[in-house]
Enzyme design. Structure first.
Site, mmCIF file in Angstrom:
data_model
loop_
_atom_site.group_PDB
_atom_site.id
_atom_site.type_symbol
_atom_site.label_atom_id
_atom_site.label_comp_id
_atom_site.label_asym_id
_atom_site.label_seq_id
_atom_site.Cartn_x
_atom_site.Cartn_y
_atom_site.Cartn_z
ATOM 1 N N GLU A 97 2.753 -8.348 -1.965
ATOM 2 C CA GLU A 97 1.514 -8.984 -1.478
ATOM 3 C C GLU A 97 1.478 -10.486 -1.721
ATOM 4 O O GLU A 97 0.880 -11.234 -0.937
ATOM 5 C CB GLU A 97 0.283 -8.331 -2.127
ATOM 6 C CG GLU A 97 -0.069 -6.946 -1.598
ATOM 7 C CD GLU A 97 0.678 -5.805 -2.283
ATOM 8 O OE1 GLU A 97 1.623 -6.077 -3.053
ATOM 9 O OE2 GLU A 97 0.301 -4.649 -2.052
ATOM 10 N N GLY A 155 0.811 -1.223 0.000
ATOM 11 C CA GLY A 155 0.000 0.000 0.000
ATOM 12 C C GLY A 155 0.842 1.269 0.000
ATOM 13 O O GLY A 155 0.375 2.329 -0.433
HETATM 14 N N1 COA Z 1 1.635 -3.959 8.718
HETATM 15 C C1 COA Z 1 1.699 -3.988 10.057
HETATM 16 N N2 COA Z 1 2.839 -3.868 10.755
HETATM 17 C C2 COA Z 1 3.970 -3.697 10.046
HETATM 18 C C3 COA Z 1 3.990 -3.657 8.652
HETATM 19 C C4 COA Z 1 2.752 -3.801 7.980
HETATM 20 N N3 COA Z 1 2.667 -3.743 6.653
HETATM 21 N N4 COA Z 1 5.271 -3.485 8.239
HETATM 22 C C5 COA Z 1 6.020 -3.419 9.349
HETATM 23 N N5 COA Z 1 5.239 -3.551 10.443
HETATM 24 C C6 COA Z 1 5.650 -3.525 11.851
HETATM 25 C C7 COA Z 1 6.330 -4.831 12.263
HETATM 26 O O1 COA Z 1 5.358 -5.815 12.594
HETATM 27 C C8 COA Z 1 7.122 -4.366 13.460
HETATM 28 O O2 COA Z 1 6.259 -4.209 14.543
HETATM 29 P P1 COA Z 1 6.707 -4.745 16.032
HETATM 30 O O3 COA Z 1 7.943 -3.963 16.374
HETATM 31 O O4 COA Z 1 5.522 -4.402 16.907
HETATM 32 O O5 COA Z 1 6.975 -6.203 15.896
HETATM 33 C C9 COA Z 1 7.572 -2.970 13.052
HETATM 34 O O6 COA Z 1 6.652 -2.541 12.042
HETATM 35 C C10 COA Z 1 8.966 -2.912 12.468
HETATM 36 O O7 COA Z 1 9.033 -3.819 11.400
HETATM 37 P P2 COA Z 1 10.142 -5.004 11.271
HETATM 38 O O8 COA Z 1 9.588 -6.060 10.390
HETATM 39 O O9 COA Z 1 10.604 -5.402 12.630
HETATM 40 O O10 COA Z 1 11.309 -4.197 10.534
HETATM 41 P P3 COA Z 1 12.448 -4.832 9.605
HETATM 42 O O11 COA Z 1 13.421 -3.727 9.371
HETATM 43 O O12 COA Z 1 12.956 -6.107 10.169
HETATM 44 O O13 COA Z 1 11.703 -5.182 8.224
HETATM 45 C C11 COA Z 1 10.220 -4.770 6.344
HETATM 46 C C12 COA Z 1 11.175 -4.157 7.411
HETATM 47 C C13 COA Z 1 9.558 -3.600 5.621
HETATM 48 C C14 COA Z 1 11.047 -5.613 5.361
HETATM 49 C C15 COA Z 1 9.185 -5.669 7.042
HETATM 50 O O14 COA Z 1 8.597 -4.920 8.104
HETATM 51 C C16 COA Z 1 8.064 -6.124 6.145
HETATM 52 O O15 COA Z 1 8.273 -7.018 5.343
HETATM 53 N N6 COA Z 1 6.856 -5.524 6.287
HETATM 54 C C17 COA Z 1 5.678 -5.915 5.553
HETATM 55 C C18 COA Z 1 5.747 -5.446 4.124
HETATM 56 C C19 COA Z 1 4.534 -5.945 3.345
HETATM 57 O O16 COA Z 1 4.340 -7.122 3.122
HETATM 58 N N7 COA Z 1 3.715 -4.981 2.924
HETATM 59 C C20 COA Z 1 2.525 -5.282 2.147
HETATM 60 C C21 COA Z 1 1.358 -5.413 3.032
HETATM 61 S S1 COA Z 1 -0.089 -5.826 2.118
#
Ligand code: COA
Length: 258
Positions: free
Chosen positions: A133, A110
């Site tokens: 996604e 998003g």
């Molecule tokens: N929705 C909800 N929470 C999210 C999020 C999302 N799309 N992306 C990140 N967060 C949250 C994590 O759960 C974490 O929360 P916590 O500290 O309470 O556990 C916090 O944000 C930090 O993220 P984290 O994953 O620990 O950081 P990272 O540096 O290790 O990884 C990303 C960064 C962006 C690679 C990873 O967060 C990720 O893959 N996010 C989802 C991306 C995604 O699939 N987006 C499409 C959604 S439809």
């Protein structure tokens, strides 16, 4: 006024910062409500000439829809969520004032869709773009399948959509997804400088450009016919008289948005 956004108005440029840095600025219901209200504010507040959307913290623009809100959704609720996201992003895309994404880190799912709904994008060198996604058994729901194809072409868009592969800022620039790559420190200033130039032009002409250019990807509209109409509308504005007169008088035009 906003629960999830920080806002400031600098020299006619409204800076909207999505402010959930502990969740990498993921788009939950509250962010959607606030973004929707912010577009209304941009449209209605005459002091706002253009806007920038960016993310709080050093890591993310927006890391996607808030995945923690997905668990309770059935098919109909998911469709309603996608419709809401698409409607808000369409309001950004069709806003009569320029809205630019300043992408300062992850723009995933998003987040990439939000950036693509903006009129154009500037990104810092730590930015990462993608539609991951399919990793979740999902597809983009906020216009991503459409705008990614529009912006970078079908072949590369298909690859990114199906592989969940993330691209960095330089590749995003090569593909035409973003216009400029900056350092993290200069991202906002660079974006503001572009908007200072745009803000010095005739606002109704800017609105006409947005409307006509958006018609390219709107099958319900004849873009060439719309261009004729907007060209004609421009001739009926005070700013057109001021712009052409100022040119002939070899002075700088002073536009009023009328
Ligand atoms: N929705 C909800 N929470 C999210 C999020 C999302 N799309 N992306 C990140 N967060 C949250 C994590 O759960 C974490 O929360 P916590 O500290 O309470 O556990 C916090 O944000 C930090 O993220 P984290 O994953 O620990 O950081 P990272 O540096 O290790 O990884 C990303 C960064 C962006 C690679 C990873 O967060 C990720 O893959 N996010 C989802 C991306 C995604 O699939 N987006 C499409 C959604 S439809």
């Amino acid at each position: 006024m906003y629960q999830t956004l920080l806002t400031s108005l600098e020299n006619g440029v409204y800076i909207i910062t999505i402010n959930r840095p502990d969740k990498l600025n993921a788009l939950n219901k509250d962010v959607f409500t606030d973004l929707n209200n912010a577009v209304t504010e941009i449209e209605s507040n005459a002091a706002i000439k253009s806007a920038i959307i960016t993310g709080a913290g050093p890591k993310a623009f927006v890391a996607g829809a808030d995945i923690s809100e997905f668990g309770s959704l059935d098919k109909n609720a998911a469709m309603a969520l996608a419709k809401r996201g698409q409607d808000i992003f369409a309001r950004i895309e069709n806003c009569t004032k320029p809205i630019v994404a300043a992408v300062n880190g992850f723009a995933l799912g998003g987040g990439c869709e939000l950036a693509m709904a903006c009129h154009f994008r500037v990104a810092s060198e730590n930015a990462k773009f993608g539609q991951p996604e399919v990793n979740l058994g999902l597809i983009p729901g906020y216009g991503g399948t459409q705008r990614l194809v529009q912006l970078i072409g079908k072949g590369k868009a298909m690859e990114l959509l199906m592989s969940a592969h993330l691209i960095d800022a330089n590749e995003a620039k090569q593909l035409g997804l973003i216009n400029y790559v900056t350092t993290a420190e200069t991202l906002l200033d660079h974006t503001k400088k572009i908007l200072d130039i745009i803000n010095s032009k005739a606002p109704l002409a800017i609105a006409g450009c947005i409307k006509a250019a958006n018609a390219v990807h709107d099958e319900s509209k004849d873009g060439y016919a719309l261009e004729i109409e907007e060209f004609g509308n421009a001739f009926a504005t005070e700013d057109m008289k001021e712009g052409t007169t100022a040119f002939l008088e070899k002075r700088k035009a002073i536009f009023k948005g009328k």
